[in-house]
Design a protein around this motif. Structure first.
Motif, mmCIF file in Angstrom:
data_model
loop_
_atom_site.group_PDB
_atom_site.id
_atom_site.type_symbol
_atom_site.label_atom_id
_atom_site.label_comp_id
_atom_site.label_asym_id
_atom_site.label_seq_id
_atom_site.Cartn_x
_atom_site.Cartn_y
_atom_site.Cartn_z
ATOM 1 N N UNK A 141 0.919 -1.110 -0.123
ATOM 2 C CA UNK A 141 -0.006 0.025 0.120
ATOM 3 C C UNK A 141 0.865 1.258 -0.020
ATOM 4 N N UNK A 142 0.595 2.122 -0.896
ATOM 5 C CA UNK A 142 1.612 3.225 -1.346
ATOM 6 C C UNK A 142 0.596 4.549 -1.053
ATOM 7 N N UNK A 143 1.080 5.355 0.081
ATOM 8 C CA UNK A 143 0.716 6.595 0.452
ATOM 9 C C UNK A 143 1.298 7.817 -0.460
ATOM 10 N N UNK A 144 0.289 8.539 -1.216
ATOM 11 C CA UNK A 144 0.877 9.460 -2.202
ATOM 12 C C UNK A 144 -0.065 10.625 -1.675
ATOM 13 N N UNK A 145 0.842 11.810 -1.630
ATOM 14 C CA UNK A 145 0.235 13.149 -1.368
ATOM 15 C C UNK A 145 0.074 14.023 -2.471
ATOM 16 N N UNK A 146 -0.965 14.476 -3.116
ATOM 17 C CA UNK A 146 -1.062 15.370 -3.929
ATOM 18 C C UNK A 146 -0.985 16.962 -3.484
ATOM 19 N N UNK A 155 12.727 15.743 -9.745
ATOM 20 C CA UNK A 155 13.471 15.014 -8.729
ATOM 21 C C UNK A 155 12.668 13.997 -8.147
ATOM 22 N N UNK A 156 13.500 12.865 -7.587
ATOM 23 C CA UNK A 156 12.752 12.142 -6.590
ATOM 24 C C UNK A 156 11.974 12.756 -5.729
ATOM 25 N N UNK A 157 10.801 12.204 -5.275
ATOM 26 C CA UNK A 157 10.024 13.052 -4.306
ATOM 27 C C UNK A 157 9.914 12.007 -3.120
ATOM 28 N N UNK A 158 10.032 12.490 -1.802
ATOM 29 C CA UNK A 158 9.771 11.448 -0.705
ATOM 30 C C UNK A 158 8.368 11.096 -0.653
ATOM 31 N N UNK A 170 -8.832 8.955 1.296
ATOM 32 C CA UNK A 170 -8.220 8.950 0.230
ATOM 33 C C UNK A 170 -8.661 8.423 -1.182
ATOM 34 N N UNK A 171 -8.428 8.858 -2.325
ATOM 35 C CA UNK A 171 -8.726 7.840 -3.629
ATOM 36 C C UNK A 171 -7.763 6.772 -3.395
ATOM 37 N N UNK A 172 -8.547 5.470 -3.797
ATOM 38 C CA UNK A 172 -7.655 4.225 -3.925
ATOM 39 C C UNK A 172 -7.571 3.786 -5.187
ATOM 40 N N UNK A 173 -6.514 3.719 -5.607
ATOM 41 C CA UNK A 173 -6.322 3.078 -7.139
ATOM 42 C C UNK A 173 -5.299 2.032 -7.075
ATOM 43 N N UNK A 174 -5.660 1.026 -7.762
ATOM 44 C CA UNK A 174 -4.543 0.021 -8.303
ATOM 45 C C UNK A 174 -4.259 0.287 -9.599
ATOM 46 N N UNK A 175 -3.026 0.310 -9.830
ATOM 47 C CA UNK A 175 -2.346 0.396 -11.198
ATOM 48 C C UNK A 175 -1.871 -1.017 -11.594
ATOM 49 N N UNK A 176 -2.227 -1.364 -12.868
ATOM 50 C CA UNK A 176 -1.395 -2.568 -13.550
ATOM 51 C C UNK A 176 -0.772 -2.072 -14.810
ATOM 52 N N UNK A 398 -3.603 11.085 -1.289
ATOM 53 C CA UNK A 398 -4.568 12.205 -0.384
ATOM 54 C C UNK A 398 -4.313 13.582 -1.296
ATOM 55 N N UNK A 399 -5.168 14.260 -0.889
ATOM 56 C CA UNK A 399 -5.123 15.757 -1.419
ATOM 57 C C UNK A 399 -4.406 16.656 -0.220
ATOM 58 N N UNK A 400 -3.609 17.627 -0.688
ATOM 59 C CA UNK A 400 -3.325 18.607 0.412
ATOM 60 C C UNK A 400 -4.405 19.043 0.950
ATOM 61 N N UNK A 401 -4.349 19.321 2.390
ATOM 62 C CA UNK A 401 -5.040 19.866 3.188
ATOM 63 C C UNK A 401 -6.179 18.931 3.867
ATOM 64 N N UNK A 402 -6.048 17.766 3.566
ATOM 65 C CA UNK A 402 -6.980 16.604 4.400
ATOM 66 C C UNK A 402 -6.181 16.004 5.313
#
Length: 404
Positions: A141-146, A155-158, A170-176, A398-402
């Motif tokens: 499970x990968x947490x991402x913040x927009x 640049x690589x982003x932490x 959060x929006x839950x997305x499965x990428x294949x 996740x969206x910023x501010x959430x």
């Protein structure tokens, strides 16, 4: 008449087999494939011949593996998904051996110069590890913040650190991406990946290209069957083309449609999710004029007010050419995560970064836009993965501010 030594027989048989494969490739698939297989199999054959005299009692096994590689490339002239027995006895051993010989190149140079190639077992042991990694995937499970915070350059982003729970779901997305249906990705294996994707209850499933290999380009049935579990999420599954999909575009389009997947070819779709509205923009794959083509697509499909803009872009190398601000989150594949590297050991380095300056895996940023490069579901090209596991993940966006 004095009989030929085993080493000479191996050389003669190998060169004749190489010639047979090239001639068959030229007659059945054309000049381009004949050149490709001639170079690839030719280098492999020269390395194998240089090492043969040094394998001692393992010579019969070495010869069998070399023969499997010859048969594998010979039958690639006629695309067809092979049964499990063939893959177990020919395709996978051939992939293992070709990878091991290429990793053995320094030892082959030493042998060619008359030295003893000490430690020859090392590349073959590494290729054995690669076989295991090529047949499995890491579930995450990968947490991402927009957050739209501006970043100078690419640049690589932490990834975000653990903290307070987000205020909003959060929006839950499965990428294949990059399943490359073939020797290492059977119909049953890809179907299982799709079944697990559905079971994880995502808001969206996105497929970001390269669905086939040469073996699976004979019919749409294999891919359609493998993706069929996704029909349970019809209306929430979107796809874009990868570079290999242009080798059989009608077959890919037919298979995706049968599985209830909407293929976005320079098109956009607006979908309501439990996490809010999402605009999905699918970019086609182009080799030339990519910046101009993407700018035209974005002009035809402007941002939907109030919606997260999710861009499906197979090749992460094109991310730097996307207009700034056009993608809140861009999802790519193509690199197979770098395929060779130290990711399994907790590092970020991959061999891909030695040769090209492009994002290889994980989260990246440029200006206000974010890019996630999936490590891939399968692989293609170099025969094995090594140190870069395949990925089965849920992206929690996740969206910023959430509160994220």
């Amino acid at each position: 008449m004095k009989s030929l030594s085993p080493v000479v027989l191996f050389w003669v048989a190998s060169l004749l087999a190489w010639l047979l494969v090239v001639v068959a490739a030229r007659r059945r698939r054309g000049r381009l494939y004949a050149r490709f297989v001639g170079v690839l199999l030719g280098i492999h054959t020269l390395i194998a011949c240089a090492l043969f005299r040094h394998v001692g009692p393992l010579a019969p096994a070495f010869a069998y593996l070399h023969g499997a590689a010859i048969v594998h490339f010979l039958l690639l002239s006629r695309p067809r998904m092979r049964p499990l027995a063939y893959r177990a006895l020919v395709s996978i051993p051939a992939s293992y051996f070709v990878a091991a010989t290429f990793l053995s190149f320094p030892w082959a140079i030493a042998a060619g110069l008359g030295a003893t190639p000490y430690g020859l077992w090392v590349p073959f042991a590494l290729a054995g590890v690669g076989i295991l990694q090529s047949l499995t995937a890491r579930r995450e499970e990968v947490e991402l913040v927009v957050d739209r915070a501006r970043v100078d350059g690419l640049k690589r982003h932490p990834l975000p650190r653990e903290g307070a729970p987000p205020a909003r779901r959060p929006l839950r997305v499965v990428q294949i991406t990059d399943p490359h249906l073939g020797p290492f990705m059977s119909v049953a294996r890809l179907r299982g990946i799709c079944e697990r994707a559905v079971a994880r209850g995502p808001d969206l499933v996105v497929l970001t290209g390269d669905y086939l290999t040469m073996e699976s380009q004979d019919t749409a049935e294999h891919l359609a069957e493998a993706l069929s579990p996704l029909r349970a999420l019809e209306g929430r599954v979107f796809a874009c083309h990868g570079n290999h999909d242009h080798e059989a575009p009608r077959l890919v389009a037919t298979a995706l449609a049968r599985a209830g997947v909407r293929l976005l070819v320079d098109e956009a779709a607006l979908v309501e999710t439990a996490a809010g509205p999402v605009q999905v923009l699918g970019m086609d794959f182009h080799y030339r004029d990519r910046a101009e083509r993407m700018a035209e697509v974005c002009a035809r499909h402007p941002r939907a007010p109030g919606a997260l803009r999710l861009v499906l872009l197979h090749d992460p190398g094109a991310f730097r050419l996307l207009g700034e601000g056009e993608g809140d989150l861009v999802l790519s594949g193509h690199t197979h995560g770098g395929q060779l590297g130290l990711v399994s050991l907790g590092g970020s380095w991959t061999a891909l970064r030695l040769f090209v300056n492009m994002p290889d895996h994980g989260l990246w940023a440029r200006g206000p836009d974010r890019l996630y490069v999936h490590r891939g579901t399968g692989h293609y090209g170099f025969p094995l993965r090594l140190g870069v596991p395949a990925e089965e993940s849920v992206l929690k966006v996740h969206l910023a501010g959430d509160g994220a």
